[in-house]
Motif scaffolding. Structure first.
Motif, PDB file in Angstrom:
ATOM      1  N   ALA A 123       0.879  -1.240   0.000  1.00 44.43           N
ATOM      2  CA  ALA A 123      -0.166   0.076  -0.029  1.00 44.43           C
ATOM      3  C   ALA A 123       0.722   1.175  -0.003  1.00 44.43           C
ATOM      4  O   ALA A 123       0.360   2.364   0.193  1.00 44.43           O
ATOM      5  CB  ALA A 123      -0.957   0.111   1.070  1.00 44.43           C
ATOM      6  N   THR A 124       2.150   1.121  -0.117  1.00 46.12           N
ATOM      7  CA  THR A 124       2.896   2.236  -0.160  1.00 46.12           C
ATOM      8  C   THR A 124       2.990   2.727  -1.949  1.00 46.12           C
ATOM      9  O   THR A 124       2.155   1.982  -2.714  1.00 46.12           O
ATOM     10  CB  THR A 124       4.450   2.225   0.289  1.00 46.12           C
ATOM     11  N   VAL A 125       3.464   4.075  -2.117  1.00 47.83           N
ATOM     12  CA  VAL A 125       3.225   4.460  -3.485  1.00 47.83           C
ATOM     13  C   VAL A 125       4.792   4.788  -3.907  1.00 47.83           C
ATOM     14  O   VAL A 125       5.330   5.571  -3.055  1.00 47.83           O
ATOM     15  CB  VAL A 125       2.227   5.477  -3.581  1.00 47.83           C
ATOM     16  N   ALA A 126       5.129   4.517  -5.228  1.00 47.95           N
ATOM     17  CA  ALA A 126       6.229   4.975  -5.905  1.00 47.95           C
ATOM     18  C   ALA A 126       5.905   6.167  -6.647  1.00 47.95           C
ATOM     19  O   ALA A 126       4.736   5.986  -7.462  1.00 47.95           O
ATOM     20  CB  ALA A 126       6.949   3.929  -6.573  1.00 47.95           C
ATOM     21  N   VAL A 127       6.810   7.034  -6.661  1.00 46.10           N
ATOM     22  CA  VAL A 127       6.597   8.568  -7.598  1.00 46.10           C
ATOM     23  C   VAL A 127       7.593   8.352  -8.475  1.00 46.10           C
ATOM     24  O   VAL A 127       8.607   7.715  -8.515  1.00 46.10           O
ATOM     25  CB  VAL A 127       6.532   9.873  -6.753  1.00 46.10           C
ATOM     26  N   PRO A 128       7.382   9.216  -9.511  1.00 46.95           N
ATOM     27  CA  PRO A 128       8.418   9.235 -10.781  1.00 46.95           C
ATOM     28  C   PRO A 128      10.001   9.586 -10.292  1.00 46.95           C
ATOM     29  O   PRO A 128      10.098  10.125  -9.377  1.00 46.95           O
ATOM     30  CB  PRO A 128       8.033  10.305 -11.706  1.00 46.95           C
ATOM     31  N   ASP A 129      10.977   8.853 -10.652  1.00 48.28           N
ATOM     32  CA  ASP A 129      12.383   9.146 -10.565  1.00 48.28           C
ATOM     33  C   ASP A 129      12.550  10.609 -10.536  1.00 48.28           C
ATOM     34  O   ASP A 129      12.161  11.451 -11.460  1.00 48.28           O
ATOM     35  CB  ASP A 129      13.217   8.569 -11.463  1.00 48.28           C
ATOM     36  N   GLY A 130      13.098  11.231  -9.432  1.00 45.17           N
ATOM     37  CA  GLY A 130      13.835  12.625  -9.593  1.00 45.17           C
ATOM     38  C   GLY A 130      12.591  13.456  -8.733  1.00 45.17           C
ATOM     39  O   GLY A 130      13.051  14.521  -8.480  1.00 45.17           O
ATOM     40  N   PHE A 131      11.453  13.221  -8.335  1.00 46.16           N
ATOM     41  CA  PHE A 131      10.527  13.868  -7.730  1.00 46.16           C
ATOM     42  C   PHE A 131      10.950  14.292  -6.555  1.00 46.16           C
ATOM     43  O   PHE A 131      11.013  15.378  -5.916  1.00 46.16           O
ATOM     44  CB  PHE A 131       9.070  13.285  -7.889  1.00 46.16           C
ATOM     45  N   LYS A 132      11.429  13.272  -5.887  1.00 47.59           N
ATOM     46  CA  LYS A 132      12.094  13.437  -4.444  1.00 47.59           C
ATOM     47  C   LYS A 132      12.733  14.351  -4.214  1.00 47.59           C
ATOM     48  O   LYS A 132      12.902  15.495  -3.520  1.00 47.59           O
ATOM     49  CB  LYS A 132      12.345  12.128  -3.700  1.00 47.59           C
ATOM     50  N   GLN A 133      13.791  14.203  -5.112  1.00 40.50           N
ATOM     51  CA  GLN A 133      15.023  15.307  -5.206  1.00 40.50           C
ATOM     52  C   GLN A 133      14.531  16.711  -5.446  1.00 40.50           C
ATOM     53  O   GLN A 133      14.981  17.842  -4.857  1.00 40.50           O
ATOM     54  CB  GLN A 133      16.122  15.032  -6.198  1.00 40.50           C
ATOM     55  N   ALA A 134      13.631  16.848  -6.309  1.00 42.73           N
ATOM     56  CA  ALA A 134      13.303  18.330  -6.828  1.00 42.73           C
ATOM     57  C   ALA A 134      12.471  18.786  -5.740  1.00 42.73           C
ATOM     58  O   ALA A 134      12.415  19.975  -5.481  1.00 42.73           O
ATOM     59  CB  ALA A 134      12.483  18.025  -8.155  1.00 42.73           C
ATOM     60  N   TYR A 135      11.522  17.930  -5.091  1.00 42.00           N
ATOM     61  CA  TYR A 135      10.605  18.287  -4.029  1.00 42.00           C
ATOM     62  C   TYR A 135      11.587  18.820  -2.794  1.00 42.00           C
ATOM     63  O   TYR A 135      11.301  20.002  -2.253  1.00 42.00           O
ATOM     64  CB  TYR A 135       9.960  17.240  -3.548  1.00 42.00           C
ATOM     65  N   ASP A 136      12.822  18.227  -2.573  1.00 41.90           N
ATOM     66  CA  ASP A 136      13.473  18.466  -1.371  1.00 41.90           C
ATOM     67  C   ASP A 136      14.050  19.957  -1.800  1.00 41.90           C
ATOM     68  O   ASP A 136      14.268  20.788  -0.979  1.00 41.90           O
ATOM     69  CB  ASP A 136      14.725  17.759  -1.165  1.00 41.90           C
ATOM     70  N   ALA A 137      14.476  20.307  -3.021  1.00 42.76           N
ATOM     71  CA  ALA A 137      14.976  21.305  -3.432  1.00 42.76           C
ATOM     72  C   ALA A 137      13.970  22.515  -3.146  1.00 42.76           C
ATOM     73  O   ALA A 137      14.461  23.768  -2.809  1.00 42.76           O
ATOM     74  CB  ALA A 137      15.524  21.501  -4.767  1.00 42.76           C
TER      75      ALA A 137
END
Length: 597
Positions: A71-85
């Motif tokens: 029930a976890t969800v994977a988001v597109p590659d790179g989204f986490k890094q851009a969100y953190d920025a």
């Protein structure tokens, strides 16, 4: 491949020349926003949008989100890094009070930089966008303890937020919702039910997700009068502020959507989840409307943003694509054909996109400034007037800018011809992404009904009369300026049509409500056409004043005047058509029986 360049020069023109932001230094958060500071802030936002958000847009659409077996969800590659920025740059808390970790800057500035993020990557921008809406609701209706517990980490971006309204059987009519809340005896509640279409409902980018959930407490009245709002965290927050035990909320599925594939739009299941009441029992809709109104302005901004991105790509393609010869003779005789930008019909599409988008930007920032005045001015009369105009403008901005954003995405696709139908050129994504903006946060037909059925009559028509007066006064004050005569005459004609249509409703809708419903969408667009025309008249005046003062932006300012003239010549006359449709009433619309369809 698609292109995008943040329109910094256009934004600064609206903020500095048209809205004169420097005149609002008496309001909290405005004092230090001189032209140089504004340029630095929006320049940094443009850099983030262009360099980190935009490159992920096309691949994020292709990859999409995936629900895992746990029930976890994977988001597109790179989204986490851009969100953190984005979070590390302080953008999430740009307009949040400093006491909760924000920067306390104007919402107007938040809207200005928000356009760039949504143009660059609407799916990614929705993750912090939903959090910003949840922050707004907690700020207004949360207790001091709730604010202290949740806001700092939400503002920092360590935790995110959502809004949970819609259920499988219940969209706009929230009075039908079935999610229930049972008192647990310790001040908390047990929340059970299912919500659908929950943007950013589950994802791995933050350590906790703070869901705001509408539910009905056992024994509460039926309908909207019995709805309460609850904070339901993904992880129960420990006394020391750290995430603790997993709560009874989980993603049941990822919605299979037409667009915004990079955003995890979820079915959320609540199974005796622990929730905490925000505000008073049975007053949840008022609390949620804080978030919904901010979301509606944000969705209007999304319409503007996609329209801008689509326009930029269409203009770039039209300058390069060779096809046919100009009607007046070859413009590039050394080439096999002329670029298609020489053709009047291509110019018609590009100028229409440009005229609506530039006016839409001014309208969005004008509306955002009203929000700042309504929340920050020390003058009660000024606050009330700004709040009236904000309330009136919200359904117009959401409905008109998203309708036009979709139209412009389609028009850009048409400029590309067959290549616009091919995924790698990116125009198909803009069409698919734009389509949802016309639907969520209240479908545009609902926005039109809200405008006609509620906003016009609110407080005895105080807001609409104020808007008519502001536009009329502008026309009168500038009537003697020969350089503005063309613009003020066109604007006054549109205003006359709008006032006549309003009067027709007053005379014909009370006894026959279907007349209001039949004309509501035309009225929303009629109103929008006039307000956008007002923005163009204000921009024309600002451009003329700057040129007269010897401003070095000569080419830029003269292009504004050409686009303003195009709007008055080619778009403003549509008010007469809208007025005619409204005055046709509902008879032919409602004549057939349901069985005849």
């Amino acid at each position: 491949m698609p292109v995008y360049k943040a329109p910094v020069k256009d934004t600064l023109f609206v903020l500095n020349d048209v809205l004169s932001l420097q005149n609002y230094g008496n309001l909290p958060g405005f004092a230090d926003l001189g032209p140089e500071t504004l340029e630095a802030i929006v320049g940094e936002a443009a850099k983030l949008a262009e360099e980190q958000f935009f490159p992920l847009n096309l691949p994020g659409d292709s990859q999409g989100c995936k629900r895992n077996d746990d029930a976890t969800v994977a988001v597109p590659d790179g989204f986490k890094q851009a969100y953190d920025a984005y979070c590390q740059g302080g953008w999430l808390g740009l307009a949040v009070p400093e006491e909760f970790g924000g920067q306390g800057l104007p919402y107007t500035l938040h809207a200005a930089v928000g356009e760039y993020m949504s143009s660059a990557n609407i799916s990614l921008t929705m993750y912090p966008g939903l959090t910003q809406g949840a922050i707004a609701a907690i700020l207004v209706h949360g207790s001091d303890a709730q604010k202290a517990k949740y806001l700092p980490k939400m503002v920092e971006g360590i935790w995110s937020g959502t809004m949970n309204l819609t259920e499988p059987h219940c969209g706009t009519d929230l009075g039908l919702l079935r999610t229930k809340a049972v008192p647990a005896g310790d001040g908390s509640y047990k929340i059970s039910g299912q919500k659908i279409f929950i943007s950013a409902g589950e994802h791995p980018m933050t350590e906790n997700i703070i869901h705001l959930v509408l539910a009905r407490i056992e024994g509460a009245p039926a309908g909207t009068k019995g709805i309460s709002l609850f904070i339901v965290p993904k992880f129960i927050v420990n006394e020391d502020g750290t995430p603790g035990a997993r709560n009874g909320v989980a993603c049941g599925a990822i919605e299979h959507k037409m667009g915004i594939h990079g955003n995890s739009t979820c079915v959320m299941n609540y199974d005796d989840a622990t929730g905490y009441l925000i505000g008073a029992e049975n007053k949840g809709l008022a609390a949620m409307f804080v978030m919904m109104n901010e979301a509606r302005l944000g969705v209007g901004l999304q319409g503007l943003s996609i329209g801008e991105a689509a326009y930029q790509n269409a203009a770039s393609y039209a300058r390069d694509r060779l096809q046919g010869r100009a009607l007046t003779g070859p413009k590039a005789p050394e080439k096999a054909a002329d670029p298609i930008i020489v053709h009047p019909d291509v110019r018609r599409a590009l100028m229409t996109m440009r005229a609506y988008t530039e006016a839409g930007r001014a309208f969005t920032l004008w509306t955002a400034l009203k929000s700042d005045i309504a929340h920050r001015s020390p003058d009660a009369v000024e606050r009330q007037m700004a709040d009236d105009l904000l309330s009136l403008a919200t359904p117009i901005l959401k409905g008109v800018l998203t309708d036009k954003g979709f139209d412009h995405a389609v028009a850009a696709q048409q400029v590309f011809g067959g290549h616009g139908y091919i995924e790698e050129h990116g125009m198909s994504q803009y069409v698919r992404d734009a389509r949802i903006t016309m639907i969520y946060e209240g479908a545009n037909g609902i926005q039109a009904l809200d405008l006609v059925g509620r906003k016009l009559a609110a407080n005895g028509g105080r807001a609409v009369m104020a808007m008519f007066k502001e536009i009329g006064d502008f026309c009168e004050e500038n009537r003697g300026d020969e350089k503005l005569t063309f613009f003020t005459k066109g604007l006054k004609k549109g205003l006359n049509d709008l006032q006549a249509a309003t009067m027709w409703f007053m005379q014909n809708a009370m006894a026959k409500p279907d007349n209001a419903g039949a004309g509501s969408t035309d009225y929303m667009h009629l109103f929008g056409t006039v307000v956008l025309g007002y923005m163009w008249a204000k921009m024309a005046k600002a451009a003329e004043d700057a040129l007269a003062a010897g401003d070095p932006r000569k080419d830029f300012l003269e292009a504004k005047l050409v686009t303003a003239r195009f709007y008055m010549e080619r778009i403003m006359p549509e008010t007469a058509l809208r007025k005619t449709r409204i005055e046709a009433g509902a008879d032919s619309l409602m004549a057939l029986s349901a069985d005849a369809f």
